[in-house]
Design a protein around this motif. Structure first.
Motif, PDB file in Angstrom:
ATOM      1  N   SER A   1      18.416 -85.952 -12.908  1.00 16.03           N
ATOM      2  CA  SER A   1      18.099 -84.744 -13.686  1.00 16.03           C
ATOM      3  C   SER A   1      16.854 -84.971 -14.538  1.00 16.03           C
ATOM      4  O   SER A   1      15.972 -84.106 -14.618  1.00 16.03           O
ATOM      5  CB  SER A   1      19.276 -84.368 -14.595  1.00 16.03           C
TER       6      SER A   1
ATOM      7  N   GLY B   1      13.211 -82.954 -14.517  1.00 20.01           N
ATOM      8  CA  GLY B   1      12.764 -82.301 -15.741  1.00 20.01           C
ATOM      9  C   GLY B   1      11.387 -82.791 -16.180  1.00 20.01           C
ATOM     10  O   GLY B   1      10.522 -82.001 -16.574  1.00 20.01           O
TER      11      GLY B   1
ATOM     12  N   VAL C   1       7.978 -80.569 -16.686  1.00 18.75           N
ATOM     13  CA  VAL C   1       7.265 -80.514 -17.971  1.00 18.75           C
ATOM     14  C   VAL C   1       5.840 -81.052 -17.821  1.00 18.75           C
ATOM     15  O   VAL C   1       4.876 -80.450 -18.320  1.00 18.75           O
ATOM     16  CB  VAL C   1       8.058 -81.282 -19.054  1.00 18.75           C
TER      17      VAL C   1
ATOM     18  N   ALA D   1      11.377 -84.546 -23.796  1.00 14.05           N
ATOM     19  CA  ALA D   1      11.600 -83.101 -23.632  1.00 14.05           C
ATOM     20  C   ALA D   1      11.890 -82.783 -22.161  1.00 14.05           C
ATOM     21  O   ALA D   1      12.766 -81.962 -21.842  1.00 14.05           O
ATOM     22  CB  ALA D   1      10.373 -82.322 -24.107  1.00 14.05           C
ATOM     23  N   GLY D   2      11.167 -83.448 -21.262  1.00  9.28           N
ATOM     24  CA  GLY D   2      11.394 -83.219 -19.834  1.00  9.28           C
ATOM     25  C   GLY D   2      12.777 -83.651 -19.412  1.00  9.28           C
ATOM     26  O   GLY D   2      13.451 -82.958 -18.647  1.00  9.28           O
ATOM     27  N   ALA D   3      13.218 -84.802 -19.930  1.00  8.13           N
ATOM     28  CA  ALA D   3      14.551 -85.289 -19.569  1.00  8.13           C
ATOM     29  C   ALA D   3      15.623 -84.306 -20.033  1.00  8.13           C
ATOM     30  O   ALA D   3      16.575 -84.007 -19.301  1.00  8.13           O
ATOM     31  CB  ALA D   3      14.774 -86.667 -20.178  1.00  8.13           C
TER      32      ALA D   3
ATOM     33  N   ALA E   1      15.178 -81.084 -20.619  1.00 10.61           N
ATOM     34  CA  ALA E   1      15.048 -79.866 -19.810  1.00 10.61           C
ATOM     35  C   ALA E   1      15.655 -80.079 -18.427  1.00 10.61           C
ATOM     36  O   ALA E   1      16.235 -79.156 -17.840  1.00 10.61           O
ATOM     37  CB  ALA E   1      13.575 -79.475 -19.691  1.00 10.61           C
ATOM     38  N   GLY E   2      15.528 -81.306 -17.921  1.00 11.44           N
ATOM     39  CA  GLY E   2      16.080 -81.606 -16.607  1.00 11.44           C
ATOM     40  C   GLY E   2      17.586 -81.419 -16.553  1.00 11.44           C
ATOM     41  O   GLY E   2      18.132 -80.983 -15.539  1.00 11.44           O
ATOM     42  N   LEU E   3      18.274 -81.736 -17.655  1.00 12.25           N
ATOM     43  CA  LEU E   3      19.725 -81.549 -17.678  1.00 12.25           C
ATOM     44  C   LEU E   3      20.071 -80.070 -17.560  1.00 12.25           C
ATOM     45  O   LEU E   3      21.020 -79.687 -16.865  1.00 12.25           O
ATOM     46  CB  LEU E   3      20.306 -82.140 -18.968  1.00 12.25           C
TER      47      LEU E   3
ATOM     48  N   MET F   1      18.112 -77.801 -16.171  1.00 12.04           N
ATOM     49  CA  MET F   1      17.752 -77.375 -14.805  1.00 12.04           C
ATOM     50  C   MET F   1      18.820 -77.799 -13.809  1.00 12.04           C
ATOM     51  O   MET F   1      19.150 -77.063 -12.889  1.00 12.04           O
ATOM     52  CB  MET F   1      16.409 -77.990 -14.405  1.00 12.04           C
ATOM     53  N   ASN F   2      19.364 -78.990 -14.002  1.00 11.14           N
ATOM     54  CA  ASN F   2      20.420 -79.452 -13.105  1.00 11.14           C
ATOM     55  C   ASN F   2      21.629 -78.520 -13.197  1.00 11.14           C
ATOM     56  O   ASN F   2      22.228 -78.161 -12.172  1.00 11.14           O
ATOM     57  CB  ASN F   2      20.823 -80.886 -13.470  1.00 11.14           C
TER      58      ASN F   2
ATOM     59  N   SER G   1      21.121 -75.522 -11.147  1.00  4.26           N
ATOM     60  CA  SER G   1      20.885 -75.714  -9.718  1.00  4.26           C
ATOM     61  C   SER G   1      22.056 -75.154  -8.907  1.00  4.26           C
ATOM     62  O   SER G   1      23.215 -75.263  -9.325  1.00  4.26           O
ATOM     63  CB  SER G   1      20.733 -77.205  -9.415  1.00  4.26           C
TER      64      SER G   1
ATOM     65  N   PRO H   1      24.344 -78.670  -8.203  1.00  2.00           N
ATOM     66  CA  PRO H   1      23.970 -79.644  -9.237  1.00  2.00           C
ATOM     67  C   PRO H   1      24.535 -81.034  -8.959  1.00  2.00           C
ATOM     68  O   PRO H   1      25.536 -81.179  -8.258  1.00  2.00           O
ATOM     69  CB  PRO H   1      24.592 -79.057 -10.502  1.00  2.00           C
ATOM     70  N   ALA H   2      23.868 -82.042  -9.516  1.00  2.00           N
ATOM     71  CA  ALA H   2      24.446 -83.385  -9.538  1.00  2.00           C
ATOM     72  C   ALA H   2      25.513 -83.376 -10.627  1.00  2.00           C
ATOM     73  O   ALA H   2      25.252 -82.921 -11.741  1.00  2.00           O
ATOM     74  CB  ALA H   2      23.361 -84.400  -9.853  1.00  2.00           C
ATOM     75  N   ARG H   3      26.710 -83.857 -10.315  1.00  2.00           N
ATOM     76  CA  ARG H   3      27.784 -83.836 -11.306  1.00  2.00           C
ATOM     77  C   ARG H   3      27.621 -85.024 -12.245  1.00  2.00           C
ATOM     78  O   ARG H   3      27.782 -86.162 -11.849  1.00  2.00           O
ATOM     79  CB  ARG H   3      29.139 -83.866 -10.601  1.00  2.00           C
ATOM     80  N   LEU H   4      27.310 -84.695 -13.504  1.00  2.00           N
ATOM     81  CA  LEU H   4      26.972 -85.741 -14.466  1.00  2.00           C
ATOM     82  C   LEU H   4      28.154 -86.644 -14.792  1.00  2.00           C
ATOM     83  O   LEU H   4      27.977 -87.803 -15.163  1.00  2.00           O
ATOM     84  CB  LEU H   4      26.422 -85.118 -15.747  1.00  2.00           C
TER      85      LEU H   4
END
Lengths: 136, 174
Positions: free
Chosen positions: A51, A55, A59, B13-15, B17-19, B21-22, B25, B28-31
């Protein structure tokens, strides 16, 4: 001339990162499996890392496209590419047969993939070093 | 130093935001669930030339699952063979990359049963392996393939796969 080259490098990188993220987002579960196949991370961390990678790609791509925090974005992109290159290389050296997961799909990871990532590092480092060209 | 700090801030911030986005999805990847490499998955230690590694399920075991719609069935034969006759509710997924729409359909079921038209089940094994690579854990191959299903008089139907490729109504015919 250099300014235009830097602008082209910046837009190229933005497109690459955004395209890479767009191919992964519809099927994050598969991308997590691709990440697991690199055998770098404990299984519990794999979905979080997958993830985070997507992300950061988004960004960094948006920042490069919009011209915001250009040099930090290019530096983050360069570090991401270096991480990819290292991950791919260790997998290939260990003889792990895997798909790269770079742009979705089932493309196998080969040394050509490593060369491609290294080639993309060049514009990323250039933008991180000098900035993004015409509309800085 | 300032650029490095800004770069770290962008990465953080990207990391984050990635959560998000996941979570958004379609698949999604199951965290909360560890994701293991294919080499650590069940059945990964396959000897060259050995028989298929997917667990088998007999027609007698699979028929109640079909009737109760508690397992998904995947037909790995050609589209022509599929249209001529297949397990009721089965979707058509030939060997090769598994379409996202098929994955979205199949992951609604705990168990996936794959079959083909060959008693050796080579095509079914290939599709089962592709499904396991995509994170599905309970994938079984039908012992005896389509021939055994037909011979037992288990539920079958014919016609093209209405739900394959379009992604519009997977599972609607069940």
């Amino acid at each position: 001339m250099i300014r235009w080259l830097l602008l082209a490098a910046r837009l190229f990188l933005a497109g690459i990162f955004l395209w890479a993220a767009a191919t992964k987002l519809p099927d994050m579960a598969t991308f997590a499996t691709d990440v697991a196949n690199y055998r770098l991370l404990p299984p519990a961390l794999v979905p979080w890392a997958a993830s985070a990678v997507v992300g950061v790609e988004v960004v960094v791509g948006l920042a490069l496209l919009a011209g915001v925090w250009l040099r930090p974005a290019a530096l983050a992109g360069a570090l991401l590419l270096a991480f990819f290159t290292g991950g791919l290389s260790q997998a290939l050296l260990r003889g792990i047969d895997l798909t790269c997961g770079c742009f979705g799909g089932n493309d196998p990871a080969t040394w050509l993939t490593v060369v491609r990532d290294l080639a993309m590092l060049v514009p990323a480092v250039a933008v991180a070093w000098r900035g993004g060209g015409a509309n800085r | 130093m300032r650029i490095l700090l800004q770069s770290l801030a962008l990465t953080a911030a990207g990391a984050a935001a990635g959560l998000a986005m996941n979570a958004a999805s379609p698949r999604p990847a199951r965290l909360s669930e560890p994701v293991r490499s294919a080499a650590e998955a069940a059945g990964a230690c396959k000897l060259p030339g050995a028989a298929g590694v997917a667990p088998r399920i007999t027609v007698q075991e699979a028929t109640p699952l079909c009737i109760a719609c508690s397992a998904a069935f995947v037909d790995a034969r050609s589209a022509v063979d599929f249209a001529a006759g297949h397990v009721v509710g089965a979707i058509h997924v030939p060997p090769g990359p598994v379409p996202l729409q098929a994955l979205l359909h199949l992951e609604r079921f705990r168990t996936v049963v794959v079959y083909d038209g060959d008693p050796g089940s080579a095509q079914a094994e290939a599709v089962a392996a592709a499904l396991r690579d995509r994170g599905m854990t309970d994938v079984r191959v039908l012992a005896g393939s389509w021939g055994a299903w037909q011979a037992a008089g288990a539920p079958g139907e014919s016609g093209p796969c209405a739900t394959c490729g379009t992604g519009l109504t997977f599972g609607g015919g069940r």
